[in-house]
Design an enzyme around this catalytic site. Structure first.
Site, PDB file in Angstrom:
ATOM      1  N   SER B 123       0.701  -1.316  -0.218  1.00 31.90           N
ATOM      2  CA  SER B 123      -0.181   0.027  -0.014  1.00 31.90           C
ATOM      3  C   SER B 123       0.836   1.134   0.029  1.00 31.90           C
ATOM      4  O   SER B 123       0.299   2.313  -0.320  1.00 31.90           O
ATOM      5  CB  SER B 123      -0.728  -0.101   1.045  1.00 31.90           C
ATOM      6  OG  SER B 123      -0.141   0.103   2.416  1.00 31.90           O
ATOM      7  N   LYS B 160       0.454   4.461   6.751  1.00 27.06           N
ATOM      8  CA  LYS B 160      -0.115   5.327   5.786  1.00 27.06           C
ATOM      9  C   LYS B 160       0.465   6.684   6.031  1.00 27.06           C
ATOM     10  O   LYS B 160       1.064   7.044   7.140  1.00 27.06           O
ATOM     11  CB  LYS B 160      -1.646   5.304   6.124  1.00 27.06           C
ATOM     12  CG  LYS B 160      -2.202   4.023   5.741  1.00 27.06           C
ATOM     13  CD  LYS B 160      -2.221   3.363   4.359  1.00 27.06           C
ATOM     14  CE  LYS B 160      -3.024   2.265   4.162  1.00 27.06           C
ATOM     15  NZ  LYS B 160      -2.096   0.960   4.942  1.00 27.06           N
TER      16      LYS B 160
END
Lengths: 205, 205
Positions: B123, B160
């Site tokens: 990701s 993230k």
DNA sequence: CAATATACTGTATATAATTACAGTAAGTGT
DNA sequence: ACACTTACTGTAATTATATACAGTATATTG
């Protein structure tokens, strides 16, 4: 190895290694008696004289009066250089290219790293190698097709993936769609594979 | 800190730090007299007794008869854990998550790193963070919008980019076009920013 | 061929360092 | 209240350690 560092004899090297091993095993340097015992000397003075010789050659510093006062010199031997910009023409490890050094004792990696190379440009972003990253380079490790290697083509140093390698054709691929493969004929162009990339360090995210 | 490790008193901690500093400055531990001199004790026996107390609490080992025979214990204090898979629900630093540890002395980075987190999934590939990379995480460093952070959302730990942060809305962005932003309301969802990513290490290329 | 370096043995001594013993004083825990 | 811990001073003995001095023997080098 710097100029003023004369070479150690076999025996002296043995003793220097013993000191390093002792430090790594116990957390402090050995005494003269420790050295003598380990190497089978019957007199601690044998160790003393070896230490003096090793100090004279610049590999250690003896702190007088202090027990176990043997300090390892920060020779290039114990330091991994970090190479910034490589000046065209010279060897990669030339003094002027060395940005800083990192003690070998801080090496995080299982592979031996001969130097770190600071990445310039974005030609390898597709394999997660970014500008300003440090690449750990091993000179000795044998490189294969598929490896990321440090290559020198006509005096320019570059990091690319080795795609093909034969007597007459070497293909180096930038891992970025905006760049084209570099195809070199080692018989006409000057080409050297300087080492293989075995690790990566990014100091800021 | 392990269970059998009782807490040090302020003075004992001071002495332990002095030992560490001495080792880092000279390459070997101090003598009782060194400690006494530095802290202004008029008797080396004061240092001796402190050392005994510190040993009793498990922070050092005293090698009897050896000069400077103080060995620092390999407490978790000196080791940076490498966190592999994080079991859902528990704390990140739970024992079962620790894959291995790396001595703090090997830290390459200027920032203090509380732990390394092994990256799972793709990701974050667009900022050059790949599966199996190790991310150096600082718990203390204050994180800002734009930083890559370690977040825990309803018992799941994830890495993230922090895009927006307010009382009612936190936006976390995967750096990969195939994933969508994660939008969390801290008032209804359980959210914790565990730390800020300050470094990256890739052990194989 | 003399000077210097290497590689030790053997003895001895000053000093560096650990460590035991005897106290003092204040604080903590039960 | 009593034992125990912390935090020291002060003295002194024993052992650990560095280090000087006097040798022996071989090899290297200008």
């Amino acid at each position: 190895m710097s100029q003023r560092m004369k070479n150690l004899t076999k025996r002296q090297e043995e003793i220097l290694n013993l000191i390093k091993t002792h430090i790594s095993d116990f957390g402090f340097p050995p005494t003269r008696a420790d050295i003598a015992k380990t190497l089978g000397f019957k007199s601690p003075n044998a160790a003393e004289q070896h230490l003096r010789a090793i100090e004279k050659k610049g590999f250690i510093k003896i702190l007088s009066g202090a027990s176990r006062g043997i300090v390892l010199s920060e020779s290039e031997n114990n330091e991994i250089p970090v190479i910034g910009l490589v000046a065209a023409g010279g060897p990669i490890l030339a003094q002027e290219n060395i940005e800083k050094t990192i003690p070998k004792s801080r090496n995080l990696f299982s592979d031996d790293i001969d130097y770190y190379l600071r990445v310039k440009g974005d030609s390898m972003v597709d394999v997660g190698i970014y500008e300003e990253d440090l690449i750990g380079v091993s000179k000795s490790k044998d490189f294969k097709v598929g490896n990321v290697v440090v290559a020198r083509i006509n005096d320019e140093v570059t990091v690319k993936t080795l795609i093909e390698m034969s007597q007459t054709k070497v293909v180096l691929r930038p891992e970025n769609q905006n760049y084209k493969d570099i195809i070199v004929n080692p018989e006409t162009d000057e080409l050297a594979i300087e080492g293989s990339c075995v690790a990566l360090v990014r100091e800021s995210i």
